[in-house]
Design a protein around this motif. Structure first.
Motif, PDB file in Angstrom:
ATOM      1  N   SER A  40      42.175  39.178  45.528  1.00 33.70           N
ATOM      2  CA  SER A  40      41.843  38.404  44.450  1.00 33.70           C
ATOM      3  C   SER A  40      40.858  39.370  44.094  1.00 33.70           C
ATOM      4  O   SER A  40      40.269  40.033  42.993  1.00 33.70           O
ATOM      5  CB  SER A  40      41.224  36.786  44.206  1.00 33.70           C
ATOM      6  OG  SER A  40      41.907  36.102  44.130  1.00 33.70           O
ATOM      7  N   GLY A  41      40.016  40.102  45.572  1.00 32.20           N
ATOM      8  CA  GLY A  41      39.154  41.186  45.661  1.00 32.20           C
ATOM      9  C   GLY A  41      39.626  42.746  44.663  1.00 32.20           C
ATOM     10  O   GLY A  41      39.179  42.898  43.365  1.00 32.20           O
ATOM     11  N   ILE A  42      40.516  43.175  44.970  1.00 32.29           N
ATOM     12  CA  ILE A  42      41.636  44.300  44.367  1.00 32.29           C
ATOM     13  C   ILE A  42      42.102  43.977  42.635  1.00 32.29           C
ATOM     14  O   ILE A  42      41.882  44.925  42.263  1.00 32.29           O
ATOM     15  CB  ILE A  42      42.887  44.774  45.429  1.00 32.29           C
ATOM     16  CG1 ILE A  42      42.833  45.088  47.017  1.00 32.29           C
ATOM     17  CG2 ILE A  42      43.803  45.841  44.297  1.00 32.29           C
ATOM     18  CD1 ILE A  42      44.175  44.390  48.149  1.00 32.29           C
ATOM     19  N   CYS A  43      42.504  42.382  42.312  1.00 33.99           N
ATOM     20  CA  CYS A  43      42.483  42.709  41.286  1.00 33.99           C
ATOM     21  C   CYS A  43      41.471  42.997  40.508  1.00 33.99           C
ATOM     22  O   CYS A  43      41.557  42.863  39.204  1.00 33.99           O
ATOM     23  CB  CYS A  43      44.099  41.056  40.984  1.00 33.99           C
ATOM     24  SG  CYS A  43      45.122  40.961  41.503  1.00 33.99           S
ATOM     25  N   MET A  44      40.398  41.625  41.382  1.00 34.25           N
ATOM     26  CA  MET A  44      39.016  41.561  40.107  1.00 34.25           C
ATOM     27  C   MET A  44      38.636  43.350  39.781  1.00 34.25           C
ATOM     28  O   MET A  44      38.063  43.687  38.688  1.00 34.25           O
ATOM     29  CB  MET A  44      37.995  41.082  41.346  1.00 34.25           C
ATOM     30  CG  MET A  44      36.547  41.176  40.310  1.00 34.25           C
ATOM     31  SD  MET A  44      36.631  40.208  38.957  1.00 34.25           S
ATOM     32  CE  MET A  44      37.251  38.701  39.829  1.00 34.25           C
ATOM     33  N   ILE A  45      38.847  44.013  40.723  1.00 34.56           N
ATOM     34  CA  ILE A  45      38.731  45.556  40.759  1.00 34.56           C
ATOM     35  C   ILE A  45      39.637  46.261  39.712  1.00 34.56           C
ATOM     36  O   ILE A  45      39.459  46.748  38.790  1.00 34.56           O
ATOM     37  CB  ILE A  45      38.090  46.833  42.180  1.00 34.56           C
ATOM     38  CG1 ILE A  45      37.369  45.773  43.173  1.00 34.56           C
ATOM     39  CG2 ILE A  45      38.028  48.124  41.901  1.00 34.56           C
ATOM     40  CD1 ILE A  45      36.958  46.418  44.486  1.00 34.56           C
ATOM     41  N   ASN A 184      44.489  37.835  38.269  1.00 34.72           N
ATOM     42  CA  ASN A 184      44.936  37.814  38.564  1.00 34.72           C
ATOM     43  C   ASN A 184      46.367  37.831  37.225  1.00 34.72           C
ATOM     44  O   ASN A 184      47.263  38.837  37.738  1.00 34.72           O
ATOM     45  CB  ASN A 184      45.268  37.023  39.384  1.00 34.72           C
ATOM     46  CG  ASN A 184      44.665  37.076  40.660  1.00 34.72           C
ATOM     47  OD1 ASN A 184      43.617  37.534  40.956  1.00 34.72           O
ATOM     48  ND2 ASN A 184      44.737  35.671  42.082  1.00 34.72           N
ATOM     49  N   PHE A 185      46.865  37.288  36.734  1.00 31.53           N
ATOM     50  CA  PHE A 185      47.511  37.165  35.315  1.00 31.53           C
ATOM     51  C   PHE A 185      47.196  38.381  34.512  1.00 31.53           C
ATOM     52  O   PHE A 185      48.973  39.218  34.527  1.00 31.53           O
ATOM     53  CB  PHE A 185      47.081  35.778  35.215  1.00 31.53           C
ATOM     54  CG  PHE A 185      48.720  35.845  33.975  1.00 31.53           C
ATOM     55  CD1 PHE A 185      49.705  35.927  33.328  1.00 31.53           C
ATOM     56  CD2 PHE A 185      47.440  35.970  32.004  1.00 31.53           C
ATOM     57  CE1 PHE A 185      51.053  35.954  32.451  1.00 31.53           C
ATOM     58  CE2 PHE A 185      48.913  35.870  30.915  1.00 31.53           C
ATOM     59  CZ  PHE A 185      50.005  35.562  31.526  1.00 31.53           C
ATOM     60  N   LEU A 186      46.513  38.196  33.864  1.00 34.33           N
ATOM     61  CA  LEU A 186      45.754  39.157  33.450  1.00 34.33           C
ATOM     62  C   LEU A 186      46.037  40.782  34.027  1.00 34.33           C
ATOM     63  O   LEU A 186      46.998  41.892  33.065  1.00 34.33           O
ATOM     64  CB  LEU A 186      44.389  39.026  32.809  1.00 34.33           C
ATOM     65  CG  LEU A 186      44.226  38.315  31.661  1.00 34.33           C
ATOM     66  CD1 LEU A 186      42.698  37.910  31.162  1.00 34.33           C
ATOM     67  CD2 LEU A 186      45.060  38.902  30.388  1.00 34.33           C
ATOM     68  N   THR A 187      45.611  40.376  35.086  1.00 35.71           N
ATOM     69  CA  THR A 187      46.081  42.090  36.419  1.00 35.71           C
ATOM     70  C   THR A 187      47.529  42.584  36.114  1.00 35.71           C
ATOM     71  O   THR A 187      47.683  43.731  35.443  1.00 35.71           O
ATOM     72  CB  THR A 187      45.302  41.955  37.119  1.00 35.71           C
ATOM     73  OG1 THR A 187      43.851  42.052  37.047  1.00 35.71           O
ATOM     74  CG2 THR A 187      45.422  43.292  38.379  1.00 35.71           C
TER      75      THR A 187
END
Length: 493
Positions: A40-45, A184-187
């Motif tokens: 989730s952290g990677i996806c947030m970035i 996560n979905f939008l990433t």
């Protein structure tokens, strides 16, 4: 009174274990929960950085250097600078494990006044204007297919952008997990269009479409001014590299996951950005790219036709993902500023039902909607870019200062001192270059607005005039009952 009723209500809903806690009078504190892991952290970035920027900034970067070679170099160099800056923030984030990004670091290094000026500027300029810019970009892409051959009406764009802000604000107010899952979905969705553009470019290169890369540095316009402005536009597309520091308190194992998310996430974005630009140049010359109204859409029309509709659809997903990530993290900045007493205390309260900083997120969304009313994206970007790099540089300077003034602090991550020195110097150039090369009134207005925070600090924070407290107290009480929120330090059962 509202707080007590909320406490009683919460106590009535609990089971046997909570009743034992009531009987034994053991305090329980309500805090933001550690629910954000490495993925989730990677996806947030990645999700926050990759928004609308990569689909509109290539034109602006190329316009300043006027050649393919320097353009690609600028995109790679912007990624390197973002990574260096994020590594500095990683040391700060693991040394001072508080949410709020730059705010707690400036507080520790320089005291409350610079920290307040940062929160003042961020709360009312940089964060909501960024949110507004992204949502306006989303609205333009989303409405364009319904108005073929002409520009969508401004009223439609503004209403659609406001609706996006409202939906994203509600989602992030209701649940941390829901916000993370949506991110996560939008990433994943935006990475699909990124992959389509990159793979298409590689296929075209393999077919020999390399004419536009011959003599790639010929005709370039290189100067301190042009390079600085090119960096300005490129770094707008990379903005969000520091977003994970805003939710440090909600990261699982931040000492491991914060630097790993940075080391994996930002280089991944850099590679994607360079390859996307390479793909653009496989089908467009420099002149054609500069004449394109929407670079990604032009690319789709030439390569993916008749499936070119995929591009605007996934660009919409991309901008929504960026807006969601910005809302998720910036709401925490408002929350921390409220906790420190620099804005209304209600903004530091946590929802009893959802364990989210709901008042802070709602406040952030409301200010962003106000910025949408004028709807001038260019002026918003000028305000944002100028102000944000002042505080990026000041925050990295704080890291250098604390190496000497706060030696006792534990540093699980320790970057070589040359890295923050480089980032600080580049920040100074980025702030001064636009003023020197193309002075405009928005820069003066932004400077005056930042300095006006000193007056607000003196009146409401330093002297704490009693009439201000009399006004804020009933507002806080009524909002607390309306939103069902409580201060984290006062929740005892």
């Amino acid at each position: 009174m509202g707080e007590e009723s909320l406490k009683r209500r919460k106590g009535e809903d609990k089971g046997g274990e909570d009743r034992q806690s009531i009987q034994s009078h053991e305090p329980q504190t309500m805090n933001l929960q550690k629910q954000v892991g490495l993925i989730s952290g990677i996806c947030m970035i990645v999700g926050t950085i990759i928004g609308s920027g990569i689909f509109v900034s290539p034109k602006s970067v190329l316009a300043n250097v006027e050649a393919v070679g320097p353009c690609l170099t600028i995109w790679a160099a912007c990624g390197v600078l973002a990574t260096l800056g994020a590594l500095c923030f990683a040391e700060l984030g693991t040394m001072i494990t508080k949410s709020g990004g730059e705010y707690p670091y400036l507080m520790e290094a320089f005291g409350p006044i610079p920290a307040f000026l940062f929160s003042w500027t961020s709360l009312l300029v940089t964060k909501p204007s960024s949110f507004a810019i992204i949502c306006l970009s989303f609205a333009e892409y989303a409405s364009a297919p319904f108005y073929p051959g002409c520009d969508p009406p401004q009223a439609v764009i503004k209403c659609l952008a406001a609706a996006a802000i409202v939906v994203i604000t509600i989602v992030n107010s209701l649940s941390v997990k829901l916000g993370s899952y949506l991110q996560n979905f939008l990433t994943a969705a935006k990475m699909i269009i990124v992959a389509i553009i990159i793979v298409s470019g590689i296929v075209l290169l393999a077919q020999g479409k390399t004419d536009n890369f011959k003599d790639s540095f010929k005709g370039s316009k290189i100067s301190v001014s042009s390079l600085s402005l090119a960096f300005y536009n490129g770094l707008w597309a990379y903005d969000g590299w520091n977003q994970l520091n805003y939710i440090t308190e909600e990261l699982k194992n931040p000492y491991r996951n914060l630097p790993l998310s940075i080391i994996i996430g930002i280089p991944l974005v850099t590679v994607c950005y360079v390859l996307i630009n390479v793909s653009y140049f496989t089908v467009m010359t420099s002149t054609e790219l500069l004449q394109s109204q929407a670079v990604a859409v032009t690319f789709g029309d030439r390569v993916l036709y008749p499936a070119s509709w995929i591009v605007p659809l996934f660009v919409v997903f991309s901008t929504l993902g960026s807006a969601n990530g910005t809302c998720f993290t910036a709401g925490r900045l408002v929350y921390v500023a409220g906790r420190e007493g620099h804005v209304l205390k209600i903004l530091s309260y946590i929802s009893v039902k959802h364990l989210t900083p709901a008042p802070a997120i709602i406040f952030y969304g409301a200010i962003a909607i106000i910025y949408i009313i004028p709807g001038d994206i260019d002026s918003l970007i000028n305000y944002f870019s100028f102000a944000v790099w002042i505080f990026y540089g000041l925050t990295v300077l704080a890291l250098i200062v604390m190496r000497f003034t706060r030696k006792e602090l534990k540093r699980p991550i320790r970057v070589p001192i040359i890295i923050p020195v480089i980032v600080t110097l580049v920040s100074i150039v980025l702030v001064l270059a636009p003023i020197i090369s193309a002075p405009e009134l928005p820069y003066l207005y932004c400077t005056l607005f930042i300095l006006s925070g000193l007056i607000v600090y003196a009146l409401f924070v330093h002297f704490k005039f009693s009439w201000a407290q009399k006004i804020s107290k009933p507002i806080t009480m009524h909002l607390q009952m309306l939103l069902e929120v409580v201060p984290e330090e006062d929740v005892t059962e």
